[in-house]
Motif scaffolding. Structure first.
Motif, short mmCIF file in Angstrom:
data_model
loop_
_atom_site.label_atom_id
_atom_site.label_comp_id
_atom_site.label_asym_id
_atom_site.label_seq_id
_atom_site.Cartn_x
_atom_site.Cartn_y
_atom_site.Cartn_z
N PHE A 1 0.83 -1.20 0.00
CA PHE A 1 0.00 0.00 0.00
C PHE A 1 0.87 1.26 0.00
N SER A 2 0.45 2.22 -0.79
CA SER A 2 1.21 3.46 -0.89
C SER A 2 1.15 4.24 0.42
N THR A 3 2.21 5.01 0.68
CA THR A 3 2.21 6.01 1.75
C THR A 3 2.46 7.36 1.09
N ASN A 4 1.73 8.35 1.51
CA ASN A 4 1.68 9.59 0.74
C ASN A 4 2.04 10.82 1.54
N ILE A 5 2.39 11.85 0.83
CA ILE A 5 2.58 13.20 1.37
C ILE A 5 1.74 14.13 0.51
N PRO A 6 0.74 14.81 1.07
CA PRO A 6 0.38 14.87 2.49
C PRO A 6 -0.33 13.61 2.96
N ALA A 7 -0.40 13.46 4.29
CA ALA A 7 -1.02 12.29 4.88
C ALA A 7 -2.51 12.20 4.56
N TRP A 8 -3.11 13.33 4.19
CA TRP A 8 -4.55 13.32 3.89
C TRP A 8 -4.88 12.39 2.72
N THR A 9 -3.93 12.20 1.81
CA THR A 9 -4.18 11.27 0.71
C THR A 9 -4.39 9.87 1.24
N ASP A 10 -3.63 9.46 2.26
CA ASP A 10 -3.84 8.15 2.88
C ASP A 10 -5.18 8.09 3.60
N VAL A 11 -5.58 9.20 4.19
CA VAL A 11 -6.90 9.26 4.84
C VAL A 11 -7.99 8.96 3.82
#
Length: 506
Positions: free
Chosen positions: A408-418
């Motif tokens: 699973f991807s981890t993103n910047i900003p964290a809101w994308t993961d949200v």
């Protein structure tokens, strides 16, 4: 505990194949005008509204330009939209558009084209759909200016406009209804349908008059899908492709084969325990069971063996460089089989229970038996449910599954993961689960900024770990292998580096 090494065993077969340059052809001479990419899987649709995040981004970037774009450090800059500006309360985003751009069918890129595209994303079911929900209305103030009216602030909106939400397709093609099978964009390349074969190879040729040609130096791009890692490596070593997303097991052999190896912190791998209300698996509805699953996994041993140390032990699903990361959370679930059995007994499962775990066949196959063995040691019997190709979008197969494994991807900003995993309508939250704390924080985070927002992100992350919404194992180093005749700039917080970051080595 003896850990299965499925991928390592498979490499013995690959080594034999490579010795004779078999399994697909002879080594090919480098052509500096052509880039040949090995992809994790096939493209299931060319409709940006239905595309899912992941390796499919290379197919999209070949034909579609985004409104904004990400730098190698995941900062946002202009692209088709040359300027962007929020109002004071972050509920309006104004975009100034690049003029003189056309789509490959001759249609004009302008404010009306942007409106048509965003409305299409809002109606879709792909990675863009969740980010698009916050856009209440698209106002075209003049042909070169659009204003997005938002229902509330959205910290991930700019990042979304740099990928699937922002990919611009021809409004004429969207109206005709054939965009899913025939891509028509304003991007750097055209799909050569006559020289392409679905599921085998896709050829793209440079689009004449493209406004940003210097960013895409190759005259031709070829994308070849290989769902099996071993087949993909075989193709790379024999010169049939020039680039692939690899695994840590491949690094020693890749170096001995004269390939370039680069890594970047990125994906997390583990289990999404999505049936948190216990609808399909009653046991998962008890937080103690989910915590037991976390205690059952010897993350350090798995990191050292399966991942060859390429990464870090993690209980978190956010990017280590994001504002949500809390280092001490990685100590929350030490490997403790006795504690896991104790929690299971307290939850009424002292004799164990059975659970179905879906996984992406080929991509996750080597990790699944390792997880199965660890869970079996504490009394949890895993029924493995292989799914062919859902890494590239077959999410329908997961809707009734209590748990599944993928990278699973981890993103910047964290809101994308949200947006991807935590809202009731997220793509990776098929049961629509939430709780009061998550609901509250998802309202408070967009309205905050700076240190206040970072603190709320950390509160959210801590809650998710305590409630064991997931069972991560590692935040891995993404491994990329490529031929020395090309160079690739690594990109933070994206599974595949964008096509702009590929160039001839010289």
């Amino acid at each position: 505990m003896q850990l299965p090494r499925t991928l390592t065993a498979a490499f013995a077969v690959v080594a034999l194949a490579l010795a004779g340059c078999g399994a697909g052809g002879q080594a090919q001479e480098a052509d500096s005008s052509q880039l040949v990419l090995g992809n994790n899987g096939d493209v299931l649709t060319w409709d940006p509204a239905e595309m899912k995040e992941g390796a499919v981004i290379h197919y999209a970037e070949a034909v579609y330009d985004p409104l904004l774009r990400k730098t190698a450090e995941s900062k946002i800059e202009g692209n088709l939209a040359t300027e962007y500006e929020y109002n004071d309360d972050l509920t309006e985003l104004t975009l100034k558009l690049r003029e003189g751009v056309t789509f490959s069918d001759g249609a004009t890129f302008d404010g009306e084209a942007v409106k048509v595209n965003i409305e299409a994303r809002k109606a879709g079911a792909g990675s863009a759909s969740e980010a698009a929900r916050v856009i209440e209305r698209v106002e075209v103030t003049d042909p070169a200016t659009v204003r997005l009216h938002l229902s509330e602030p959205s910290p991930g909106l700019l990042a979304a406009l740099a990928t699937y939400l922002g990919y611009m397709a021809s409004p004429t093609a969207l109206a005709a209804g054939g965009i899913a099978t025939t891509p028509v964009g304003s991007g750097p390349y055209l799909l050569d349908a006559g020289a392409s074969e679905k599921g085998v190879s896709y050829r793209f040729t440079a689009r004449e008059g493209y406004w940003n040609r210097e960013a895409f130096p190759f005259e031709t791009v070829v994308i070849r899908p290989y769902e099996e890692f071993t087949a993909r490596y075989n193709a790379l070593a024999t010169g049939q492709i020039q680039f692939m997303y690899g695994t840590s097991d491949m690094v020693p052999k890749a170096k001995s084969d004269g390939l370039t190896v680069k890594t970047v912190p990125g994906e997390w791998q583990g289990i999404i325990l999505q049936d948190r209300a216990g609808e399909a698996s009653a046991a998962l509805g008890d937080v103690r069971v989910r915590q037991a699953i976390n205690h059952a996994l010897d993350r350090k041993a798995i990191l050292d063996t399966h991942y060859s140390g390429f990464g870090q032990v993690s209980t978190q699903t956010f990017n280590p460089s994001s504002e949500a990361w809390v280092p001490e959370l990685n100590e929350r679930y030490p490997y403790d089989p006795a504690k896991a059995r104790e929690l299971l007994a307290a939850a009424g499962h002292g004799n164990g229970f059975k659970i179905k775990i879906s996984f992406s066949e080929g991509f996750m196959s080597p990790l699944v038996p390792i997880v199965t063995q660890y869970l079996g040691d504490v009394g949890i019997t895993v029924e493995q449910v292989p799914v062919n190709g859902f890494a590239n979008g077959g999410l329908e197969t997961l809707k009734g599954q209590p748990a599944f494994m993928l990278s699973f991807s981890t993103n910047i900003p964290a809101w994308t993961d949200v947006l991807n995993k935590l809202t009731p309508t997220s793509l990776w939250n098929h049961f629509g689960y939430t709780d009061e704390t998550v609901t509250r924080l998802l309202k408070e985070i967009p309205a905050a900024q700076g240190d206040e927002q970072a603190a709320l992100y950390k509160e959210l992350n801590t809650h998710l770990v305590e409630q064991a919404w997931f069972a991560p194992i590692v935040t891995q180093e993404n491994v990329y292998l490529f031929k020395p005749e090309i160079d690739v700039t690594m990109q933070q917080a994206q599974l595949m580096p964008s096509l702009r970051f590929f160039a001839p080595a010289n």
